[in-house]
Design an enzyme around this catalytic site. Structure first.
Site: not given
Lengths: 260, 304
Positions: B73, B131, B193, B244, B266
């Site tokens: 994104i 990120c 992440n 995760g 997520g």
């Protein structure tokens, strides 16, 4: 827009790789506007997580049902097409923006390419009281679908195939150039592959005719949260990215930058 | 067992349950609020915010891989000022604790955002140093323990708001990064992440994502995430948000057993807009079926 489970009323293979599925849903059949889609979950154990955005192609208010057309393009669409009558499918819908045509617009051209023809059928149904000209482009004679349904709602239907096996041999955008030369139309509504839509946009700009297009993009949540389905949209100074699922899928062609 | 205590204590607050909507998959809560009661969340993490507006990466930005989702994104967001003026007031009408995920291209930018958040109605700040989808900042802070220490230490001095650091799994030793966070004064750690990955269309020989590479999430990364949560939980005292590939209540229980106090959801939010609510109900069912009266009693109870 709601998350609902819809029962499959029928599922038939109508052409090579193209399936027509009918679902029962009072809510979606009543609420759906042309250009909107249902975001459909694949069966639980496929290992494929994301839903598939599929355009709503027609509604039947009496039977409280709606129809979609699916072209098998990969494993996900193959799983969707394997559903059988009586199955319940988990979907969110109707999602996104729609073809918005004001009352004073009378002469409408619908132009679609391949599976992009599907959402235009709901446009034809929705605007059947206007003068509809439907231009339907197919790759070959084995991919021609739903022509008779367009004929129910259109003043005229013109077809093209790339291999010249049915209708005009060549691109459907050539047919658009021809009919814009010979007649008066108020707006063009298009859906299909990006190169086709780019040509449609250019033709409409040259002819100074209003044009809306419905875009396709890899999609995540389908409700506007994840920013996964971006399309490039013109701004005053440059461009930005908007969400195909929520700001679209229908945009004015003039705002869309077709370079990606 | 009639009543099960689903609350967990996290950063001085009692969360109604351990389920936290993860950054980037839940926008600012408004879309999902059409499908679920967002006050039923333990906490809500907003989409990553930067100093200035970011338009994000070119499409395609998302694709599917076996049991996973790959995204690039690129932190598309309206910028901190717009967020504070136009989004936060709406969000703060809800009682749900709000975690603000922030990213910067420099230590100064992180501090600039943190100062703007002072006295705002927020629960905590989550420093995104992981990120994988931006050129500058993001992951480059998160892959060296020294730069993590410097960043967290500097931000710590700038604010008393509780600080969570979100770690990248794209490192050799996750514990080293986590220890740096703790030593620099972080209040909690969120991990993991996405894992850096890519997808290729063999026929066209082109990458599927417009950005070529992206971040992998979903059940495919769950074993990696569980392992990292477990390892880190043994090395730091501060609480963890484990995440995760959490798709159901049992997954959430596994993360708590591995050592997480709260559990981030997520990718599941992309699949089901009501996923967080479902997962929290399933976690409660799990407790009921296993004669657990307080969900917090699961934390860090791996038997080995």
């Amino acid at each position: 827009m709601k998350a609902i489970k819809c029962k499959v009323i029928s599922n038939e293979q109508i052409e090579k790789n193209i399936y027509k599925m009918v679902f029962r849903s009072d809510y979606i059949s009543t609420e759906a506007r042309p250009g909107q889609f249902a975001h459909i979950k694949l069966c639980q154990h496929s290992g494929l997580l994301l839903r598939r955005p599929i355009s709503i192609a027609s509604v039947d208010l009496n039977r409280q049902s709606f129809t979609i057309y699916i072209q098998i393009k990969g494993q996900g669409t193959e799983i969707l097409c394997s559903s059988v009558k009586g199955d319940y499918m988990d979907m969110i819908g109707p999602c996104g923006s729609y073809f918005n045509v004001s009352e004073d617009i009378k002469d409408i051209i619908l132009i679609g390419g391949g599976i992009g023809i599907a959402p235009l059928l709901l446009a034809a149904q929705h605007f059947k009281d206007r003068n509809i000209t439907s231009l339907l482009g197919y790759r070959d004679g084995g991919q021609v679908f739903s022509v008779y349904e367009f004929e129910k709602f259109s003043k005229q239907v013109l077809i093209s195939t790339d291999d010249a096996s049915v209708g005009y041999g060549g691109k459907i955008t050539d047919v658009l150039i021809d009919i814009l030369r010979s007649g008066k139309y108020d707006c063009v509504l298009g859906c299909g592959p990006y190169p086709m839509l780019k040509t449609v946009k250019d033709i409409c700009q040259q002819n100074d005719i209003l044009c809306q297009v419905s875009l396709e993009q890899n999609m995540g949540c389908g409700i506007g949260a994840c920013m996964g389905c971006a399309c490039k949209i013109k701004t005053d100074g440059g461009y930005t990215y908007k969400r195909v699922c929520k700001d679209g899928p229908v945009f004015y062609a003039d705002e869309v930058i077709f370079d990606e | 067992m009639n009543s099960i205590d689903m609350s967990v204590d996290f950063l001085g607050r009692k969360l109604v349950n351990p389920i936290v909507a993860a950054s980037g998959t839940f926008s600012f809560g408004m879309e999902h609020s059409e499908f679920m009661d967002i006050e039923q969340l333990g906490a809500l993490t907003v989409k990553g915010i930067t100093v200035d507006e970011k338009i994000g990466n070119p499409p395609p930005r998302i694709t599917e891989t076996p049991s996973g989702v790959l995204n690039s994104i690129g932190l598309q967001n309206p910028g901190i000022d717009y967020f504070i003026d136009n989004i936060l007031p709406r969000l703060s009408q809800y009682s749900v604790p709000v975690i603000i995920n922030i990213s910067g291209e420099s230590v100064q930018e992180y501090c600039q955002i943190v100062r703007k958040l002072e006295n705002q109605p927020i629960f905590a700040i989550e420093l995104n140093i992981s990120c994988p989808n931006v050129d500058k900042g993001g992951i480059e802070f998160g892959t060296s323990s020294q730069s993590i220490y410097n960043l967290v230490k500097t931000v710590r001095k700038a604010t008393d708001i509780p600080l969570i650091v979100k770690l990248s799994p794209n490192v050799t030793d996750i514990c080293e990064m986590a220890i740096s966070c703790e030593q620099a004064g972080a209040d909690a750690i969120c991990l993991i992440n996405t894992l850096k990955g890519m997808a290729i269309d063999a026929k066209t020989r082109r990458p599927i994502l417009g950005n070529i590479v992206g971040g992998l999430s979903g059940p495919a990364i769950k074993p990696v995430a569980l392992r990292m949560v477990w390892e880190v939980s043994r090395r730091v005292e501060i609480p963890l948000i484990g995440m995760g590939g959490v798709m159901d209540g049992q997954d959430a229980a596994e993360f708590m057993i591995a050592g997480a106090t709260a559990v981030g959801v997520g990718t599941a939010n992309l699949v089901h807009p009501y996923a967080c609510e479902n997962i929290s109900l399933q976690l409660k069912d799990f407790c009921r079926e296993n004669n657990i009266s307080c969900v917090s009693s699961l934390i860090g109870t791996l038997k080995y």
